[in-house]
Scaffold this active site. Structure first.
Site, PDB file in Angstrom:
ATOM      1  N   CYS A 263      57.629 -76.988 -39.922  1.00 46.21           N
ATOM      2  CA  CYS A 263      57.734 -77.185 -38.473  1.00 46.21           C
ATOM      3  C   CYS A 263      56.876 -76.164 -37.742  1.00 46.21           C
ATOM      4  O   CYS A 263      56.859 -74.989 -38.090  1.00 46.21           O
ATOM      5  CB  CYS A 263      59.195 -77.064 -38.030  1.00 46.21           C
ATOM      6  SG  CYS A 263      59.425 -77.577 -36.314  1.00 46.21           S
TER       7      CYS A 263
ATOM      8  N   GLU B 209      57.604 -81.740 -39.019  1.00 45.37           N
ATOM      9  CA  GLU B 209      57.576 -81.932 -37.568  1.00 45.37           C
ATOM     10  C   GLU B 209      56.610 -80.904 -36.986  1.00 45.37           C
ATOM     11  O   GLU B 209      56.920 -79.723 -36.888  1.00 45.37           O
ATOM     12  CB  GLU B 209      58.970 -81.739 -36.977  1.00 45.37           C
ATOM     13  CG  GLU B 209      59.056 -82.248 -35.559  1.00 45.37           C
ATOM     14  CD  GLU B 209      60.479 -82.646 -35.219  1.00 45.37           C
ATOM     15  OE1 GLU B 209      60.851 -83.815 -35.445  1.00 45.37           O
ATOM     16  OE2 GLU B 209      61.225 -81.768 -34.774  1.00 45.37           O
TER      17      GLU B 209
ATOM     18  N   TYR C 265      53.529 -80.097 -33.905  1.00 42.54           N
ATOM     19  CA  TYR C 265      53.166 -80.527 -32.541  1.00 42.54           C
ATOM     20  C   TYR C 265      52.121 -79.595 -31.953  1.00 42.54           C
ATOM     21  O   TYR C 265      51.838 -78.554 -32.520  1.00 42.54           O
ATOM     22  CB  TYR C 265      54.411 -80.563 -31.651  1.00 42.54           C
ATOM     23  CG  TYR C 265      55.308 -79.340 -31.759  1.00 42.54           C
ATOM     24  CD1 TYR C 265      55.053 -78.187 -31.012  1.00 42.54           C
ATOM     25  CD2 TYR C 265      56.408 -79.317 -32.630  1.00 42.54           C
ATOM     26  CE1 TYR C 265      55.871 -77.063 -31.122  1.00 42.54           C
ATOM     27  CE2 TYR C 265      57.240 -78.202 -32.732  1.00 42.54           C
ATOM     28  CZ  TYR C 265      56.957 -77.081 -31.981  1.00 42.54           C
ATOM     29  OH  TYR C 265      57.758 -75.967 -32.083  1.00 42.54           O
TER      30      TYR C 265
ATOM     31  N   TYR D 128      61.782 -81.046 -27.392  1.00 38.82           N
ATOM     32  CA  TYR D 128      61.972 -79.683 -27.917  1.00 38.82           C
ATOM     33  C   TYR D 128      62.972 -79.734 -29.072  1.00 38.82           C
ATOM     34  O   TYR D 128      64.028 -80.371 -28.959  1.00 38.82           O
ATOM     35  CB  TYR D 128      62.473 -78.738 -26.812  1.00 38.82           C
ATOM     36  CG  TYR D 128      61.395 -78.536 -25.755  1.00 38.82           C
ATOM     37  CD1 TYR D 128      60.421 -77.555 -25.918  1.00 38.82           C
ATOM     38  CD2 TYR D 128      61.317 -79.377 -24.654  1.00 38.82           C
ATOM     39  CE1 TYR D 128      59.397 -77.407 -24.987  1.00 38.82           C
ATOM     40  CE2 TYR D 128      60.291 -79.233 -23.715  1.00 38.82           C
ATOM     41  CZ  TYR D 128      59.333 -78.254 -23.891  1.00 38.82           C
ATOM     42  OH  TYR D 128      58.314 -78.120 -22.993  1.00 38.82           O
ATOM     43  N   SER D 129      62.629 -79.063 -30.169  1.00 39.68           N
ATOM     44  CA  SER D 129      63.541 -79.004 -31.323  1.00 39.68           C
ATOM     45  C   SER D 129      64.779 -78.206 -30.940  1.00 39.68           C
ATOM     46  O   SER D 129      64.659 -77.135 -30.334  1.00 39.68           O
ATOM     47  CB  SER D 129      62.884 -78.288 -32.501  1.00 39.68           C
ATOM     48  OG  SER D 129      61.626 -78.822 -32.787  1.00 39.68           O
TER      49      SER D 129
HETATM   50  C1  FAD Z   1      59.114 -83.196 -31.889  1.00 38.03           C
HETATM   51  C2  FAD Z   1      58.612 -82.058 -31.022  1.00 38.03           C
HETATM   52  C3  FAD Z   1      59.308 -80.877 -30.989  1.00 38.03           C
HETATM   53  C4  FAD Z   1      58.845 -79.812 -30.193  1.00 38.03           C
HETATM   54  N1  FAD Z   1      59.552 -78.663 -30.202  1.00 38.03           N
HETATM   55  C5  FAD Z   1      59.132 -77.625 -29.461  1.00 38.03           C
HETATM   56  C6  FAD Z   1      59.850 -76.383 -29.478  1.00 38.03           C
HETATM   57  O1  FAD Z   1      60.863 -76.229 -30.161  1.00 38.03           O
HETATM   58  N2  FAD Z   1      59.385 -75.373 -28.695  1.00 38.03           N
HETATM   59  C7  FAD Z   1      58.254 -75.511 -27.920  1.00 38.03           C
HETATM   60  O2  FAD Z   1      57.883 -74.550 -27.232  1.00 38.03           O
HETATM   61  N3  FAD Z   1      57.560 -76.668 -27.911  1.00 38.03           N
HETATM   62  C8  FAD Z   1      57.976 -77.723 -28.631  1.00 38.03           C
HETATM   63  N4  FAD Z   1      57.275 -78.915 -28.593  1.00 38.03           N
HETATM   64  C9  FAD Z   1      56.120 -79.037 -27.676  1.00 38.03           C
HETATM   65  C10 FAD Z   1      56.608 -79.528 -26.293  1.00 38.03           C
HETATM   66  O3  FAD Z   1      57.082 -80.849 -26.363  1.00 38.03           O
HETATM   67  C11 FAD Z   1      55.520 -79.527 -25.227  1.00 38.03           C
HETATM   68  O4  FAD Z   1      54.433 -80.276 -25.699  1.00 38.03           O
HETATM   69  C12 FAD Z   1      55.026 -78.147 -24.820  1.00 38.03           C
HETATM   70  O5  FAD Z   1      56.085 -77.359 -24.325  1.00 38.03           O
HETATM   71  C13 FAD Z   1      53.943 -78.258 -23.729  1.00 38.03           C
HETATM   72  O6  FAD Z   1      54.461 -78.976 -22.653  1.00 38.03           O
HETATM   73  P1  FAD Z   1      54.093 -78.553 -21.167  1.00 38.03           P
HETATM   74  O7  FAD Z   1      54.723 -79.532 -20.246  1.00 38.03           O
HETATM   75  O8  FAD Z   1      54.407 -77.134 -20.948  1.00 38.03           O
HETATM   76  O9  FAD Z   1      52.543 -78.724 -21.162  1.00 38.03           O
HETATM   77  P2  FAD Z   1      51.688 -79.812 -20.323  1.00 38.03           P
HETATM   78  O10 FAD Z   1      51.664 -79.480 -18.891  1.00 38.03           O
HETATM   79  O11 FAD Z   1      52.204 -81.159 -20.715  1.00 38.03           O
HETATM   80  O12 FAD Z   1      50.274 -79.561 -20.926  1.00 38.03           O
HETATM   81  C14 FAD Z   1      49.970 -80.004 -22.231  1.00 38.03           C
HETATM   82  C15 FAD Z   1      48.554 -80.503 -22.201  1.00 38.03           C
HETATM   83  O13 FAD Z   1      47.682 -79.408 -21.936  1.00 38.03           O
HETATM   84  C16 FAD Z   1      46.477 -79.604 -22.604  1.00 38.03           C
HETATM   85  N5  FAD Z   1      46.226 -78.438 -23.454  1.00 38.03           N
HETATM   86  C17 FAD Z   1      47.101 -77.740 -24.174  1.00 38.03           C
HETATM   87  N6  FAD Z   1      46.513 -76.709 -24.805  1.00 38.03           N
HETATM   88  C18 FAD Z   1      45.210 -76.764 -24.461  1.00 38.03           C
HETATM   89  C19 FAD Z   1      44.073 -75.988 -24.793  1.00 38.03           C
HETATM   90  N7  FAD Z   1      44.181 -74.928 -25.618  1.00 38.03           N
HETATM   91  N8  FAD Z   1      42.879 -76.348 -24.272  1.00 38.03           N
HETATM   92  C20 FAD Z   1      42.755 -77.405 -23.442  1.00 38.03           C
HETATM   93  N9  FAD Z   1      43.798 -78.174 -23.086  1.00 38.03           N
HETATM   94  C21 FAD Z   1      45.005 -77.867 -23.597  1.00 38.03           C
HETATM   95  C22 FAD Z   1      46.605 -80.849 -23.432  1.00 38.03           C
HETATM   96  O14 FAD Z   1      46.028 -81.903 -22.700  1.00 38.03           O
HETATM   97  C23 FAD Z   1      48.083 -81.048 -23.527  1.00 38.03           C
HETATM   98  O15 FAD Z   1      48.450 -82.386 -23.677  1.00 38.03           O
HETATM   99  C24 FAD Z   1      57.695 -79.971 -29.404  1.00 38.03           C
HETATM  100  C25 FAD Z   1      56.997 -81.182 -29.450  1.00 38.03           C
HETATM  101  C26 FAD Z   1      57.437 -82.198 -30.244  1.00 38.03           C
HETATM  102  C27 FAD Z   1      56.663 -83.497 -30.261  1.00 38.03           C
END
Ligand code: FAD
Length: 400
Positions: free
Chosen positions: A358, A398, A400, A180-181
């Site tokens: 971003c 950046e 994602y 998360y940023s």
């Molecule tokens: C450098 C960087 C900075 C980031 N900064 C932020 C930030 O500031 N704020 C923020 O909110 N997030 C940010 N993210 C995103 C964050 O890291 C997570 O990826 C996000 O919160 C989702 O994680 P989760 O565990 O909730 O989802 P998970 O349970 O891990 O689910 C994600 C998975 O769900 C599936 N999926 C997602 N959308 C769909 C769809 N529409 N249809 C079908 N399948 C789908 C995909 O397989 C995906 O890999 C950042 C990511 C990076 C790489």
């Protein structure tokens, strides 16, 4: 050392005095005007032609510098005053050490990284968790602040932290970290160097086969945190999105949704915090894409800063589901960028300008769509221009 091929791809900045504004605006090479001088960015292959044009218009070339600052051009007195046909050639004898540019990466050694790793994360406490989407907006986005006072975690603006959600994944393995940023400055929202803040959207989507609503693991964990709850934190990581040290830089910020997070950190550092270690004197321009007005994250703060610092902070929204673009479709960030293409392009010519992007993956394509044609009008292919800016550490992405 130059190879001819490398030189041919390069851009050079001419500082010129004695031109009337009228005389330069019709040309395809874009001038930037500062205190009596006009600056042109010129591709290598047009250097002689451009020099002759400037001389014809009565201009005097004060200096020629490579845009990336690696190697200065040696230009004779005759060439500078326009007394001889131009034949400036890059020389390979001397390095300027980046004097004509700003480099976000200049002091990489001071950047904290991986103070806490996934096998031994820091356990922080949630001390703030409040909604950022107003009534009528789309989805859930929370501002979260964690107490770091019991640990050694330090960070700077533009970095990210990892969050390890509790529990196991579908294979029974411990959950992996999500990045998360960081949305706060290095001094934290409470200005005591003891907190870190995030801006988190709860991931929610319809399962493509079952049609069931699926919630993301880590984002749901974070958005539901209560005050006093523990959170496992790793990092910090990231050197891509750092601010340049120069306090008079021009900072162009292109954000969609939670992509605002690092820019909140920059803007708080530039304007809100007023810490003695940083006094911003440049220009910050945020172009922010969101679906509805109710989704403008940190809206009141942003608008207050724009009102308080009109000379240093410019705020432009692209509200996709409320505003129309020129073709009558939804107003996405690339349409706003296209509206301001000339101005953005002119600013990007200056070595002092850094562009940051971003948010949503795929944003870059839209920005290319918006600025590609102005680059082409100036005889440069957009991918080459981006490549050049990346080389100069002035292009930061950046998504994602
Ligand atoms: C450098 C960087 C900075 C980031 N900064 C932020 C930030 O500031 N704020 C923020 O909110 N997030 C940010 N993210 C995103 C964050 O890291 C997570 O990826 C996000 O919160 C989702 O994680 P989760 O565990 O909730 O989802 P998970 O349970 O891990 O689910 C994600 C998975 O769900 C599936 N999926 C997602 N959308 C769909 C769809 N529409 N249809 C079908 N399948 C789908 C995909 O397989 C995906 O890999 C950042 C990511 C990076 C790489």
């Amino acid at each position: 050392m130059y190879s001819t091929g490398a030189v041919e791809n390069r851009l050079f900045v001419y500082e010129v005095v004695g031109l009337s504004q009228k005389g330069v605006t019709n040309d395809s090479v874009n001038p930037i005007r500062r205190s009596g001088s006009v600056f042109f960015t010129v591709p290598y292959r047009r250097m002689n032609q451009e020099m002759r044009r400037i001389i014809r218009m009565g201009g005097q070339i004060v200096s020629i510098k490579p845009l990336n600052g690696d190697t200065p051009l040696q230009v004779t007195a005759n060439q500078l005053t326009g007394n001889s046909p131009a034949s400036a050639q890059p020389q390979s004898t001397e390095k300027t050490n980046g004097k004509v540019m700003t480099q976000a990466k200049a002091k990489n050694t001071d950047i904290p990284v991986n103070i806490y790793r996934p096998n031994k994360p820091f356990i922080g406490k949630c001390i703030e968790n409040y909604p950022l989407v107003a009534e009528g907006g789309l989805g859930i986005v929370q501002h979260l602040t964690f107490d770091l006072s019991e640990g050694d975690l330090r960070y700077i603006e533009g970095q990210s932290i990892g969050i390890v959600p509790p529990g196991t994944d579908a294979n029974g393995k411990p959950q992996k970290l999500r990045l998360y940023s960081i949305a706060s400055t290095r001094h934290g929202d409470h200005k005591d160097d003891k907190t870190v803040s995030l801006c988190v959207r709860q991931l929610e989507y319809k399962h493509p086969e079952s049609g069931e609503t699926v919630y993301g693991v880590c984002s749901t964990f974070l958005c539901n945190l209560g005050i006093g709850d523990d959170v496992a934190i790793t990092g910090p990581v990231g050197k891509e999105m750092l601010l340049p040290e120069e306090e008079d830089a021009t900072i162009i910020m292109l954000a969609t949704g939670t992509g605002i997070a690092p820019f909140r950190a920059y803007l708080w550092r530039m304007f809100k915090e007023q810490h003695e270690d940083y006094k911003f004197k440049g220009l910050a321009w945020l172009i922010f894409g969101i679906p509805y007005t109710a989704n403008i994250l940190y809206k009141d703060d942003l608008e207050q800063l724009a009102a308080e610092y009109p000379d240093n902070f410019r705020l432009t929204y692209a509200i996709s589901r409320e505003e129309k673009n020129a073709e009558g479709g939804r107003m996405y960030i690339q349409h706003r960028v296209a509206e301001h293409a000339q101005e953005l392009w002119d600013k990007m010519q200056s070595p002092k300008t850094h562009t940051y992007m971003c948010g949503l993956k795929g944003m870059e394509d839209g920005i290319e769509e918006a600025l590609g044609s102005i680059a082409a009008q100036n005889g440069i292919a957009w991918p080459d221009f981006v490549k050049q800016m990346k080389k100069e550490h002035r292009w930061h992405v950046e998504t994602y």
